[in-house]
Design an enzyme around this catalytic site. Structure first.
Site, PDB file in Angstrom:
ATOM      1  N   ASP A  69       0.831  -1.206   0.000  1.00 44.73           N
ATOM      2  CA  ASP A  69       0.000   0.000   0.000  1.00 44.73           C
ATOM      3  C   ASP A  69       0.869   1.261   0.000  1.00 44.73           C
ATOM      4  OD1 ASP A  69      -2.865   1.216   0.645  1.00 44.73           O
ATOM      5  OD2 ASP A  69      -1.401   2.249   1.916  1.00 44.73           O
ATOM      6  N   TYR A  74       2.966   9.808  -0.404  1.00 51.24           N
ATOM      7  CA  TYR A  74       4.086   9.292   0.412  1.00 51.24           C
ATOM      8  C   TYR A  74       5.455   9.568  -0.218  1.00 51.24           C
ATOM      9  CZ  TYR A  74       0.250   6.515   2.473  1.00 51.24           C
ATOM     10  OH  TYR A  74      -0.926   6.103   3.050  1.00 51.24           O
ATOM     11  N   LYS A  99      -2.702   5.787  -4.450  1.00 53.53           N
ATOM     12  CA  LYS A  99      -3.860   6.649  -4.153  1.00 53.53           C
ATOM     13  C   LYS A  99      -3.763   8.006  -4.848  1.00 53.53           C
ATOM     14  CE  LYS A  99      -3.728   4.589   0.455  1.00 53.53           C
ATOM     15  NZ  LYS A  99      -2.286   4.540   0.817  1.00 53.53           N
ATOM     16  N   HIS A 132      -7.666   9.121  -1.921  1.00 49.89           N
ATOM     17  CA  HIS A 132      -6.970   9.132  -0.625  1.00 49.89           C
ATOM     18  C   HIS A 132      -7.817   9.753   0.496  1.00 49.89           C
ATOM     19  CE1 HIS A 132      -2.611   9.035   1.032  1.00 49.89           C
ATOM     20  NE2 HIS A 132      -3.472   8.855   2.015  1.00 49.89           N
TER      21      HIS A 132
END
Ligand SMILES: NC(=O)c1ccc[n+]([C@@H]2O[C@H](COP(=O)([O-])OP(=O)(O)OC[C@H]3O[C@@H](n4cnc5c(N)ncnc54)[C@H](OP(=O)(O)O)[C@@H]3O)[C@@H](O)[C@H]2O)c1
Length: 295
Positions: A69, A74, A99, A132
Site C-alpha cells: 500500500d 508518500y 492513491k 486518498h
C-alpha cells in the site's frame, strides 16, 4: 529467550519470533467485488524512503507479503516500484495499491495523476487505485475518472479511503461502479463496528490503516494480559483481531524482524471471548483526521 510469562507492563519486550513464523506463508486472500483476489494482510509504506524503503519491500516480498500500500502523497512510488521490479516475485503475484492525492481531484486531473503514478511506479497497471481523502470539491468527478480507468483495464479495482457511512451513501448516489475497498483508520481502540457492518452488507472490503496504532496502545494492560495467554506480541494480537473481523490490516514497518513478527498474525487464531474483550477496547482513538470533518 525471555518467555512471555516473564514480560509485563510498560517494560514489554518483543519476543524473538524469527524462528517461529513459517517463511513464505502466503497470506490468505479475499475476492473483491470486481472478482479480483486481494491478500488480507499487507504492508503499508508510509514514511519510508530511498534505500530503506527498497530494502523493506524486498524483505517483505521475501517473507511472503503480497499486498503493498503506497500513495502519491508518500513520495516513495519510485523506490517502491523499483523494488517490485527487482524482486524475484512475479508482478502478477503482487497486489499494488496507490492513491489519488488531495491536490489532484477532478476528472482530467485525476486521470493525469494516475498516469503520473503509473509512470513513477514503473508499472503497466495498478491493482487498486484509491481516492486518498474525500475532498469535497472534486471527489465526484474524481470517482468518474477512476471508473474510466477501471473500464479501460488500467486498474484492477477502484476504491476509496477515509469514507464514513455518510460519504459512502453519497458516493452510492452517483457511482456506476461500487468501491471495492474502503481504507480507514481502524483498530481495537477505534472499533468502527457500524461502518464495518455497512461495508460488509455492501460488498465493500474494509481495510485498516494505522492498525497497530503506531504502537501507541501497546502498553494497554488488557492487551498485555492477552499477549501472555497466547504467547504472542501486541502487534500480532492486534493484527489477528483485524483478520478475525474480516478486516484487511496494512501495518507499516521497515524492520525485517517486525515484518516477520507482523506476518505471524496469520498463524494462530483468537477465541471468540477474547475477540469480544478486544472489541471492548474501543475509545474512538484516532491518529489521523476524522473523515466526518470532510463531509
Ligand atoms: N489512507 C490513509 O489516509 C492512510 C493514513 C495513514 C496510513 N495509511 C497506510 O496505512 C499504513 C499503516 O499505517 P501507519 O503507518 O500509520 O501505522 P501502523 O502500521 O499502525 O504503525 C506503524 C508504526 O509502528 C511501528 N511498528 C511496526 N510494526 C511494529 C511492531 N511489530 N512492533 C512495534 N512497532 C511496530 C513502525 O515502525 P518501524 O517501521 O520502525 O518498524 C511504525 O512506526 C501506512 O504505512 C499507509 O500505507 C493510510
Amino acid at each position: 529467550m525471555q518467555s512471555v510469562a516473564e514480560i509485563s507492563g510498560a517494560d514489554f519486550v518483543y519476543l524473538n519470533v524469527m524462528n517461529r513464523i513459517p517463511l513464505n506463508d502466503i497470506p490468505a486472500s479475499i475476492t473483491l467485488n470486481t472478482g479480483v483476489s486481494m491478500p488480507m494482510l499487507g504492508l503499508g509504506v508510509y514514511d519510508m524512503h530511498g534505500r530503506e524503503a527498497e530494502q523493506a519491500l524486498l524483505d517483505a516480498l521475501e517473507i511472503g507479503y503480497r499486498l503493498i500500500d503506497t500513495a502519491e502523497m508518500y513520495h516513495n512510488e519510485e523506490e517502491i516500484g523499483r523494488a517490485i521490479n527487482r524482486s524475484a516475485v512475479p508482478r502478477s503475484e503482487i497486489f499494488l495499491t496507490t492513491k489519488l492525492n488531495n491536490t489532484e481531484h477532478g476528472f482530467e486531473k485525476a486521470l493525469k495523476a494516475f498516469d503520473k503514478s503509473l509512470k513513477t511506479l514503473q508499472q503497466d497497471y495498478i491493482d487498486l487505485y484509491l481516492i486518498h481523502w474525500p475532498v469535497k470539491k472534486g471527489r465526484k468527478d474524481s470517482w468518474a475518472a477512476l471508473e474510466k480507468l477501471y473500464g479501460e483495464g488500467r486498474v484492477r479495482a477502484i476504491g476509496v479511503a477515509n469514507y464514513n457511512e455518510v460519504l459512502l451513501k453519497e458516493l452510492k448516489q452517483y457511482a456506476s461502479i461500487a468501491p471495492a475497498v474502503n481504507q480507514v483508520e481502524f483498530s481495537p481502540w477505534l472499533y468502527q463496528k457500524e461502518l464495518l457492518n455497512y461495508c460488509k452488507a455492501n460488498q465493500i472490503q474494509l481495510q485498516a490503516y494505522s492498525p497497530i496504532t503506531r504502537g501507541l496502545k501497546f502498553n494497554d494492560s488488557r492487551l498485555i494480559e492477552l499477549c501472555k495467554k497466547y504467547e504472542k506480541t501486541p502487534a500480532q494480537l492486534v493484527l489477528r483481531w483485524h483478520l478475525e473481523h474480516g478486516v484487511s490490516p496494512i501495518p507499516k514497518s521497515s524492520k525485517k524482524e517486525r515484518l516477520l513478527e507482523n506476518f505471524g498474525a496469520q498463524s494462530f487464531s483468537l477465541a471468540d471471548d477474547d475477540i469480544q474483550i478486544m472489541d471492548g477496547f474501543n475509545e474512538n482513538f484516532r491518529i489521523c483526521d476524522d473523515p466526518a470533518d470532510w463531509q
